[in-house]
Enzyme design. Structure first.
Site, PDB file in Angstrom:
ATOM      1  N   LYS A 262       5.899 -13.155   2.764  1.00  0.00           N
ATOM      2  CA  LYS A 262       5.188 -13.283   1.485  1.00  0.00           C
ATOM      3  C   LYS A 262       5.854 -12.605   0.278  1.00  0.00           C
ATOM      4  O   LYS A 262       6.464 -13.268  -0.547  1.00  0.00           O
ATOM      5  CB  LYS A 262       3.755 -12.797   1.659  1.00  0.00           C
ATOM      6  CG  LYS A 262       2.923 -13.756   2.545  1.00  0.00           C
ATOM      7  CD  LYS A 262       1.481 -13.364   2.540  1.00  0.00           C
ATOM      8  CE  LYS A 262       0.596 -14.253   3.386  1.00  0.00           C
ATOM      9  NZ  LYS A 262       0.286 -15.541   2.799  1.00  0.00           N
TER      10      LYS A 262
ATOM     11  N   PHE B  79      -4.227 -13.555  12.452  1.00  0.00           N
ATOM     12  CA  PHE B  79      -3.525 -14.760  12.009  1.00  0.00           C
ATOM     13  C   PHE B  79      -2.035 -14.461  11.996  1.00  0.00           C
ATOM     14  O   PHE B  79      -1.587 -13.512  11.362  1.00  0.00           O
ATOM     15  CB  PHE B  79      -3.975 -15.196  10.604  1.00  0.00           C
ATOM     16  CG  PHE B  79      -3.332 -16.496  10.193  1.00  0.00           C
ATOM     17  CD1 PHE B  79      -3.810 -17.711  10.672  1.00  0.00           C
ATOM     18  CD2 PHE B  79      -2.210 -16.505   9.373  1.00  0.00           C
ATOM     19  CE1 PHE B  79      -3.188 -18.906  10.326  1.00  0.00           C
ATOM     20  CE2 PHE B  79      -1.590 -17.700   9.020  1.00  0.00           C
ATOM     21  CZ  PHE B  79      -2.082 -18.900   9.500  1.00  0.00           C
TER      22      PHE B  79
ATOM     23  N   ASP C 187       2.741  -7.213  12.459  1.00  0.00           N
ATOM     24  CA  ASP C 187       2.863  -8.342  11.540  1.00  0.00           C
ATOM     25  C   ASP C 187       2.471  -7.837  10.150  1.00  0.00           C
ATOM     26  O   ASP C 187       1.298  -7.687   9.834  1.00  0.00           O
ATOM     27  CB  ASP C 187       1.936  -9.477  12.003  1.00  0.00           C
ATOM     28  CG  ASP C 187       1.979 -10.680  11.069  1.00  0.00           C
ATOM     29  OD1 ASP C 187       2.447 -10.533   9.930  1.00  0.00           O
ATOM     30  OD2 ASP C 187       1.528 -11.762  11.488  1.00  0.00           O
TER      31      ASP C 187
HETATM   32  N1  PLP Z   1       1.139 -13.513   9.431  1.00  0.00           N
HETATM   33  C1  PLP Z   1       0.199 -13.115   8.556  1.00  0.00           C
HETATM   34  C2  PLP Z   1      -0.440 -11.776   8.739  1.00  0.00           C
HETATM   35  C3  PLP Z   1      -0.182 -13.944   7.501  1.00  0.00           C
HETATM   36  O1  PLP Z   1      -1.135 -13.537   6.659  1.00  0.00           O
HETATM   37  C4  PLP Z   1       0.437 -15.214   7.376  1.00  0.00           C
HETATM   38  C5  PLP Z   1       0.030 -16.127   6.304  1.00  0.00           C
HETATM   39  O2  PLP Z   1      -0.988 -16.013   5.678  1.00  0.00           O
HETATM   40  C6  PLP Z   1       1.413 -15.580   8.305  1.00  0.00           C
HETATM   41  C7  PLP Z   1       1.742 -14.707   9.313  1.00  0.00           C
HETATM   42  C8  PLP Z   1       2.103 -16.903   8.210  1.00  0.00           C
HETATM   43  O3  PLP Z   1       2.987 -16.885   7.135  1.00  0.00           O
HETATM   44  P1  PLP Z   1       3.586 -18.258   6.578  1.00  0.00           P
HETATM   45  O4  PLP Z   1       2.460 -19.030   6.002  1.00  0.00           O
HETATM   46  O5  PLP Z   1       4.598 -17.814   5.549  1.00  0.00           O
HETATM   47  O6  PLP Z   1       4.229 -18.962   7.716  1.00  0.00           O
END
Ligand code: PLP
Length: 402
Positions: free
Chosen positions: A257, A142, A227
């Site tokens: 986050k 994700f 990520d």
């Molecule tokens: N990347 C990862 C690994 C995530 O867990 C998330 C959100 O849960 C995101 C990207 C996307 O982040 P945002 O919701 O702040 O755009």
């Protein structure tokens, strides 16, 4: 602002807010450490932390003071000018990531990844020609909900309603080095991976995988983007999730986050040689790294370093894992530090358990239909862990006894 009761909040939300969330029936109005309070004054133990966001707990006094002071001084200036806070956050992140990097500030995880993907394309095309723009990521991953980060996200069912998505994205099975080797041709500019697949169900990269990916990326001249939006900044018991792998240094790291302990701020760090592929005008964000959000990030990082919060997360995670493993109905517990999933017996519905836990005053979520996710504030106490597990035990017993 008017004071609304729960029914008024739900009615107003239904009438005026887009229906993109299947909300659970509670409205939180206040937080304090690991506790949340709903509109009726009822207390909850927050073992989700705003989805791995509020790592120092709700209303942490030092973050509150820093934000209040900054709000009274200067909230925002355009990135056309310098601000005094942003480069201090960048310097801290760069030091934590080993140095010799540069940081771009965004407002969310998806935007941090968007920056990483644009940077990798720019870098690939400058160094490998116009065809080198493909990004390989993993099934089950994700990376966000913008069109580009959705295309990178390895969950085809999430793609269906939004075709056509941007081109240039390929997916391989997570932890499968052979599949990655096949996918990595000369058109690939980067591999994008989570050190622990969070939204995909809390699946850590197996031992040796990130090391092998690093070697493959070096061989094929592809960048390694990690990520760390969910795993970064202490969540896994180390500053970054990739530190569980042996000697792996990524080229690009994205974060969000936990960075502002709840204030919206994201960041994309890249090795200086990679970051140099961006020129003025190639990327921008009106709010990214503005003084208010950056001040929250600076205060968060200061407290995390001073109190060695990653080490506390590691210890608390061990306790939580041990307690969860002892529960009837839990067949397995996975995930490092305080990013933990409890796998439930096949006939136990995680959605039902999470919902009953909410009724009982414990906030957790069903990360898959059969697994519960725990991502509490990293300063969670032993007593809070024991109370949360006792609540879950009660709920599991009730659910399993029908
Ligand atoms: N990347 C990862 C690994 C995530 O867990 C998330 C959100 O849960 C995101 C990207 C996307 O982040 P945002 O919701 O702040 O755009």
């Amino acid at each position: 602002m008017s004071t609304l009761d729960f029914d008024q909040i739900v009615a107003l939300d239904a009438e005026h807010v887009m229906g993109t969330y299947a909300r659970l029936p509670v409205a939180f109005v206040r937080g304090d450490g690991t506790r949340l309070y709903d509109v009726d004054g009822r207390e909850y133990l927050d073992f989700l932390g705003g989805l791995a966001v509020v790592s120092l707990g709700h209303a942490h006094p030092e973050i509150t003071a820093a934000v209040a002071q900054q709000a009274a001084t200067l909230v925002h200036v355009s990135n056309l000018y310098y601000n005094a806070v942003q480069p201090q956050v960048a310097a801290t992140l760069d030091r934590l990531l080993g140095g010799d990097g540069r940081v771009f500030f965004a407002n969310s995880g998806a935007e941090a990844n968007e920056c990483a993907i644009k940077l990798a394309r720019r870098h690939g095309q400058l160094h490998g020609g116009p065809e080198r723009y493909h990004v390989v990521s993993a099934y089950g991953s994700f990376h966000g909900r913008t069109l580009t980060t959705l295309a990178a996200t390895g969950q085809p069912q999430k793609h269906e309603a939004f075709q056509p998505l941007p081109s240039g994205f390929r997916h391989v099975a997570f932890a499968d080095c052979d599949a990655l080797e096949v996918a990595l041709d000369e058109r690939v500019c980067a591999v994008l991976l989570e050190p622990v697949q969070g939204e995909g169900g809390v699946h850590p990269a197996p031992p040796g995988y990130l090391e092998a990916v690093r070697r493959l990326c070096d061989e094929r001249e592809a960048l390694l983007i990690l990520d760390e939006v969910q795993t970064g900044l202490g969540r896994t018991g180390r500053w970054f999730g990739f530190e569980h792998a042996d000697g792996v240094r990524p080229d690009v790291v994205t974060m969000a986050k936990a960075l502002g302990n709840g204030m919206p701020i994201g960041a994309c760090w890249a090795r200086a040689g990679v970051a140099a592929s961006f020129r003025p005008g190639d990327h921008a964000s009106t709010f990214g790294g503005q003084p208010l959000a950056a001040r929250a990030a600076l205060a968060t990082l200061e407290v995390m370093e001073r109190d060695d919060v990653p080490a506390r997360a590691e210890r608390a995670g061990e306790r939580l894992t041990k307690r969860l493993l002892a529960l009837r109905g839990v067949t397995d517990v996975r995930g490092p530090g305080l990013l933990v999933a409890a796998q439930l017996a096949a006939d136990v519905d995680a959605g039902v358990v999470a919902r009953r836990c909410l009724d009982a005053g414990l906030v957790i979520n069903a990360v898959t239909p059969t697994a519960l996710r725990f991502a509490p504030p990293l300063l969670v106490t032993d007593d809070e862990i024991d109370r949360a597990v006792a609540l879950l035990e009660q709920v599991l017993d009730e659910v399993m006894n029908g």
